[in-house]
Structure formats: C-alpha cells, structure tokens
Design an enzyme around this catalytic site. Structure first.
Site, short mmCIF file in Angstrom:
data_model
loop_
_atom_site.label_atom_id
_atom_site.label_comp_id
_atom_site.label_asym_id
_atom_site.label_seq_id
_atom_site.Cartn_x
_atom_site.Cartn_y
_atom_site.Cartn_z
N ARG A 185 -2.56 25.63 -32.55
CA ARG A 185 -1.58 26.04 -31.54
C ARG A 185 -2.26 26.60 -30.30
O ARG A 185 -1.57 26.94 -29.33
CB ARG A 185 -0.72 27.14 -32.14
CG ARG A 185 0.74 26.79 -32.36
CD ARG A 185 1.37 28.02 -32.98
NE ARG A 185 2.77 28.07 -33.07
CZ ARG A 185 3.50 27.69 -34.11
NH1 ARG A 185 2.93 27.08 -35.11
NH2 ARG A 185 4.79 27.90 -34.13
N ARG B 139 19.96 27.22 -36.96
CA ARG B 139 19.14 26.77 -38.09
C ARG B 139 19.21 27.77 -39.27
O ARG B 139 19.11 28.97 -39.08
CB ARG B 139 17.69 26.62 -37.63
CG ARG B 139 16.79 26.05 -38.70
CD ARG B 139 15.53 25.51 -38.11
NE ARG B 139 14.55 26.55 -37.80
CZ ARG B 139 13.28 26.28 -37.51
NH1 ARG B 139 12.86 25.04 -37.46
NH2 ARG B 139 12.45 27.25 -37.24
N ARG C 253 16.13 32.50 -40.16
CA ARG C 253 14.81 33.12 -39.99
C ARG C 253 14.88 34.22 -38.95
O ARG C 253 15.52 34.07 -37.91
CB ARG C 253 13.80 32.06 -39.54
CG ARG C 253 12.99 31.51 -40.70
CD ARG C 253 12.21 30.32 -40.27
NE ARG C 253 11.30 30.60 -39.16
CZ ARG C 253 10.48 29.68 -38.66
NH1 ARG C 253 10.47 28.48 -39.16
NH2 ARG C 253 9.68 29.99 -37.67
N ARG D 260 9.08 32.24 -28.11
CA ARG D 260 8.26 31.21 -28.77
C ARG D 260 8.08 30.00 -27.87
O ARG D 260 7.02 29.37 -27.88
CB ARG D 260 8.89 30.82 -30.11
CG ARG D 260 8.76 31.95 -31.14
CD ARG D 260 9.73 31.79 -32.28
NE ARG D 260 9.43 30.63 -33.11
CZ ARG D 260 10.33 30.03 -33.89
NH1 ARG D 260 11.58 30.45 -33.92
NH2 ARG D 260 9.97 29.00 -34.62
P1 AMP Z 1 6.40 28.07 -37.21
O1 AMP Z 1 7.07 28.10 -38.55
O2 AMP Z 1 5.39 26.99 -37.07
O3 AMP Z 1 7.40 28.08 -36.07
O4 AMP Z 1 5.56 29.44 -37.10
C1 AMP Z 1 6.22 30.70 -37.12
C2 AMP Z 1 5.35 31.76 -36.50
O5 AMP Z 1 4.12 31.88 -37.23
C3 AMP Z 1 4.92 31.50 -35.07
O6 AMP Z 1 5.92 31.87 -34.12
C4 AMP Z 1 3.67 32.37 -34.97
O7 AMP Z 1 4.00 33.73 -34.85
C5 AMP Z 1 3.04 32.17 -36.35
N1 AMP Z 1 2.11 31.02 -36.36
C6 AMP Z 1 2.28 29.83 -36.99
N2 AMP Z 1 1.24 29.01 -36.79
C7 AMP Z 1 0.38 29.68 -35.99
C8 AMP Z 1 -0.87 29.36 -35.39
N3 AMP Z 1 -1.45 28.15 -35.57
N4 AMP Z 1 -1.48 30.29 -34.62
C9 AMP Z 1 -0.91 31.51 -34.45
N5 AMP Z 1 0.28 31.88 -34.95
C10 AMP Z 1 0.93 30.97 -35.72
#
Ligand code: AMP
Length: 218
Positions: A92, A131, A164, A175
């Site tokens: 990311r 969601r 969530r 985000r």
């Molecule tokens: P997601 O389910 O992919 O939307 O991830 C949820 C949250 O987890 C994100 O908003 C970040 O806070 C954290 N997160 C997930 N993947 C990463 C990553 N590769 N680097 C940093 N934070 C992450």
C-alpha cells in the site's frame, strides 16, 4: 492448478476481497489480505493486533516495518509457495512495494501480474457505507445491494454480521485520502515496471474477474 502470483491494488471497497475469493476458488491461489490478517490479530488480541488497532480505527496505515515483516512471513510459508498467492491490500506504499520486490527477487519468485481495480471515489463511499461482513467466514453483504436473508446473520455459515469499525463515513473519507496519497504511487510504480493491468471495477464482479483472467492469461 496454476501457481499464479498476483497483486490486487485499488481503493477500499473496490472489490479486492471479492476478486481474491474468486481467484482462490477458480485458480486455487492463496489469498493474502493484510487487512484480514490485521483483523484476525486484533480478534486474537495479540501484541501486533493491539498495535495495529489504533491505526486501523482511525483509517490510517499501520507502519511499514511491522506490515512488511508480517506479510513477508506469510509469503515464506510452505502453503503460499505451493499454491501461489493473490495479495490484497499489500503493498500500500512505495516502501512496501520496494520491500516486496526485494523479497521476491531474493526468493527467485516472479510476479504473474499486478491488477489495478479502478473506480470513482463516490462509488466507494456508496458501497462501503452499507457494507456488512460476516465475522466468522468473511462473506460480504450490503444493506441495499445484497442484504442477508436474515438480518444480522450470515446466509452461508450463520455467523454474526457486523459493520466494520472503519466503514463509518468519516473513516471511509480518511481511507480514500490515504489511498490517493500513499497507494496511487504504488500503481505508478508497477506501471513503470510494465506489469500493470488496469480494470474498470464498476462492472459486475464476474466481468471484472473475466477481464483479470483474460488480461493476465492465467
Ligand atoms: P483493508 O481491509 O485492506 O481495507 O485494511 C484495513 C486497514 O488495515 C487499513 O485501513 C489500514 O489501517 C490497515 N492496513 C491494511 N493493509 C495495510 C498495509 N499494507 N499497510 C498499512 N496498513 C494496512
């Protein structure tokens, strides 16, 4: 079984989880979602989970160091070696992408392809606002587009459904900002390496999937 090694990149709510699940079902690749792994660490109340939670609840990124270490450990597992992988939510940041490139080079592993799932911000806000996810099996519902048959319960496994914490509107905006600032450059990084496939993710999931498979030849 193909042993594809894929990366899915895209803003939150674009359908990375849905495509990962389809890729697992049809190609047998192992899905590795950093968000799912963080949430299971939080659930298990581990040190890593406690540390990650404060960032996640604010919609911020967990620091690169711990995120990279956590994902590299998974990539080195025997299961991932055997099945191939689809990374969802990682890398990311450009720092994470560079660390991943180093790890793959070190292990003599070649990526099959990188997919950028593309959608307008407004669509993301609409999708994420309704969601609901199953806390047990991860199945995803939407209050308007795909409601569960019984309120609060998963159609597939009867598990409890939950919105969530970070799917609240103000956190969704945060985000999205994080995505544009930190993750858009990752798309450019892979485009510059000539490994990028761009797919319009507003389409039906099955059409998105068909374009991924055709575009990558997997
Ligand atoms: P997601 O389910 O992919 O939307 O991830 C949820 C949250 O987890 C994100 O908003 C970040 O806070 C954290 N997160 C997930 N993947 C990463 C990553 N590769 N680097 C940093 N934070 C992450």
């Amino acid at each position: 079984m193909t042993r594809a090694r894929l990366i899915l990149i895209g803003p939150p709510g674009v359908g990375k989880g849905t495509q990962s699940a389809l890729l697992e079902e049809r190609l047998g690749v192992k899905p590795l979602s950093s968000g799912v792994i963080f949430r299971s660490e939080i659930e298990a109340d581990t040190d890593l989970g406690q540390l990650a939670k404060s960032y996640i609840d604010r919609g911020e990124l967990v620091p690169n160091g711990i995120t990279i270490q956590m994902m590299v450990k998974r990539l080195r597992s025997a299961e991932v070696r055997n099945r191939g992988f689809v990374l969802d939510g990682f890398p990311r940041t450009v720092r994470q992408a560079e660390a991943l490139t180093e790890e793959l080079e070190h292990e003599h592993i070649e990526l099959t392809g990188v997919v950028s799932l593309e959608v307008e911000d407004e669509v993301v806000v609409e999708r994420l606002s309704g969601r609901i996810g199953c806390t047990k099996c991860g199945e995803i519902y939407h209050s308007a587009a795909k409601p569960p048959r019984r309120e609060g319960l998963c159609d597939k496994c009867n598990g409890p459904l939950l919105v969530r914490e970070d799917d609240r509107p103000e956190t969704i905006r945060a985000r999205l900002r994080v995505f544009h600032e930190n993750t858009q450059p990752v798309v450019d990084y892979y485009a510059a390496m000539g490994q990028l496939l761009r797919v319009d993710a507003v389409q039906e999931p099955e059409r998105v999937f068909a374009q991924i498979v055709a575009g990558l030849g997997v």
